[in-house]
Scaffold this active site. Structure first.
Site, PDB file in Angstrom:
ATOM      1  N   PRO A   1      -2.879   5.919   4.802  1.00 18.35           N
ATOM      2  CA  PRO A   1      -4.235   5.686   5.331  1.00 18.35           C
ATOM      3  C   PRO A   1      -4.703   4.274   4.978  1.00 18.35           C
ATOM      4  O   PRO A   1      -4.492   3.817   3.857  1.00 18.35           O
ATOM      5  CB  PRO A   1      -5.086   6.729   4.603  1.00 18.35           C
ATOM      6  N   LEU A   2      -5.329   3.609   5.937  1.00 19.79           N
ATOM      7  CA  LEU A   2      -5.841   2.266   5.701  1.00 19.79           C
ATOM      8  C   LEU A   2      -7.095   2.094   6.546  1.00 19.79           C
ATOM      9  O   LEU A   2      -7.025   2.048   7.781  1.00 19.79           O
ATOM     10  CB  LEU A   2      -4.779   1.234   6.096  1.00 19.79           C
TER      11      LEU A   2
ATOM     12  N   GLN B   1      -7.181  12.786   5.370  1.00 20.46           N
ATOM     13  CA  GLN B   1      -7.441  12.408   3.980  1.00 20.46           C
ATOM     14  C   GLN B   1      -8.934  12.447   3.695  1.00 20.46           C
ATOM     15  O   GLN B   1      -9.732  11.869   4.432  1.00 20.46           O
ATOM     16  CB  GLN B   1      -6.925  11.010   3.658  1.00 20.46           C
TER      17      GLN B   1
ATOM     18  N   CYS C   1      -8.569   5.113  -4.108  1.00 21.02           N
ATOM     19  CA  CYS C   1      -9.336   4.041  -3.465  1.00 21.02           C
ATOM     20  C   CYS C   1     -10.019   3.167  -4.523  1.00 21.02           C
ATOM     21  O   CYS C   1     -10.766   3.670  -5.363  1.00 21.02           O
ATOM     22  CB  CYS C   1     -10.378   4.614  -2.507  1.00 21.02           C
TER      23      CYS C   1
ATOM     24  N   LYS D   1      -2.922  11.551  -2.957  1.00 19.21           N
ATOM     25  CA  LYS D   1      -2.468  10.161  -3.077  1.00 19.21           C
ATOM     26  C   LYS D   1      -3.218   9.526  -4.240  1.00 19.21           C
ATOM     27  O   LYS D   1      -4.443   9.483  -4.239  1.00 19.21           O
ATOM     28  CB  LYS D   1      -2.733   9.386  -1.785  1.00 19.21           C
TER      29      LYS D   1
ATOM     30  N   ASN E   1       4.659   4.378  -2.986  1.00 16.12           N
ATOM     31  CA  ASN E   1       3.771   3.555  -2.170  1.00 16.12           C
ATOM     32  C   ASN E   1       3.473   2.246  -2.896  1.00 16.12           C
ATOM     33  O   ASN E   1       3.290   2.233  -4.107  1.00 16.12           O
ATOM     34  CB  ASN E   1       2.474   4.336  -1.893  1.00 16.12           C
TER      35      ASN E   1
ATOM     36  N   GLY F   1       1.579   1.189   4.182  1.00 15.19           N
ATOM     37  CA  GLY F   1       0.245   0.902   4.714  1.00 15.19           C
ATOM     38  C   GLY F   1       0.167  -0.520   5.222  1.00 15.19           C
ATOM     39  O   GLY F   1       0.410  -0.796   6.398  1.00 15.19           O
ATOM     40  N   ARG F   2      -0.119  -1.467   4.322  1.00 16.49           N
ATOM     41  CA  ARG F   2      -0.275  -2.866   4.719  1.00 16.49           C
ATOM     42  C   ARG F   2       1.002  -3.429   5.340  1.00 16.49           C
ATOM     43  O   ARG F   2       0.949  -4.304   6.195  1.00 16.49           O
ATOM     44  CB  ARG F   2      -0.707  -3.706   3.514  1.00 16.49           C
TER      45      ARG F   2
END
Length: 306
Positions: free
Chosen positions: A14-15, A68, A99, A139, A198, A222-223
């Site tokens: 998730p981003l 999420q 986060c 996560k 990750n 993600g990125r």
């Protein structure tokens, strides 16, 4: 029951602002095994906010697909999960325990939960007991300001999570410094549930190294997928051609307009800034992109540039 017959898997992380339905549709089409929604605020979900309910929708090719959630209490977790239980198209629920943004920490969710093991345990237990999905994942990061990843990971496993994804940085690190793959490897060794690595996985070479070094059951990217959603296909099948990359970009653009309407043209600009990196004439291309609001005009530009 877990949705994966074979490991290792490669998943989309998730981003916020990037991994929306159009982007997930494309990465799924090009090799991602598992897609997860952008982070959804549990309070907004509990109040059935219209924008939030749109964010949980999935594309027909997204299976398995998780939503999420970010929550700061067992009560909010229960309400949010009860809402998600109504939607049969959701295969799994993922809890955000990593986060690092200030707003999340101030509000007590995301990475802040790593500072509150008792609250974290109650939240994980509540979700495990309440959800009616195929699986429940978490996560996390490897600690808040100090590393206690194994301890927190075992707590999460003991409280009922089916899968754990570990980002190898502390919350305080944000995205700075190197990913701590040693700690991810220790967590993998300590747990019996599948562990997904990750952090800074941005190529086939790096993916292979991380899988070998950590012995994890998969990787979450993600990125590393922004500007190259074909990374999932590269991991599975080796390199892809420039012609295939062009197909992905145009497919993504069309999906954005289909989902957001004409405003999708404007929203797609940020993706084109990353897609065009390394191409000759990229600066001039970006300047043109920033002026275009028409679907046909943008499509013509993409066909000519890429």
């Amino acid at each position: 029951m877990l949705p994966f017959a074979d490991y290792p898997i490669v998943a989309l992380s998730p981003l916020a602002g990037y991994t929306d339905l159009p982007f997930r549709k494309v990465v799924k089409q090009y090799g991602a095994d598992w897609t997860i929604s952008e982070m959804i605020n549990g309070n907004a979900l509990a109040y059935e906010n219209e924008k939030t309910l749109k964010m949980i929708q999935k594309n027909s090719n997204e299976t398995p697909y998780s939503v999420q959630i970010a929550v700061n209490s067992p009560e909010v977790a229960k309400k949010a999960v009860e809402i998600l239980n109504r939607y049969d198209f959701i295969d799994g629920i993922d809890l955000n325990v990593g986060c690092p943004v200030k707003k999340a920490i101030k509000s007590g969710y995301g990475g802040n939960l790593l500072k509150e093991p008792d609250n974290l345990a109650k939240i994980v237990e509540t979700i495990a007991k309440t959800h009616n999905k195929t699986f429940f994942s978490v996560k996390m990061r490897i600690g808040f300001d100090e590393i206690n990843g194994v301890e927190r990971a075992k707590l999460i496993e003991d409280c009922g999570a089916d899968i754990l994804t570990v980002h190898g940085r502390t919350v305080k690190q944000l995205y700075k410094g190197e990913t701590n793959y040693d700690e991810i490897a220790k967590i993998k060794e300590a747990l019996t549930i599948p562990v997904i690595a990750n952090g800074d996985i941005d190529s086939l070479k790096k993916y292979n190294w991380v899988m070998e070094y950590t012995k994890c059951d998969g990787a979450m990217i993600g990125r590393g997928a922004i500007g190259k959603p074909w990374i999932f296909k590269e991991i599975k099948n080796g390199k892809i051609t420039n012609e295939e990359k062009k197909e992905v970009i145009i497919e993504h653009f069309k999906a954005m307009v289909e989902w957001y309407g004409e405003y999708g043209v404007v929203l797609f600009r940020k993706h084109l800034h990353t897609y065009s990196k390394g191409y000759m004439g990229a600066t001039g291309f970006r300047e043109k992109v920033n002026q275009i609001t028409s679907f046909q005009e943008m499509l013509e530009l993409l066909n000519n540039f890429f």
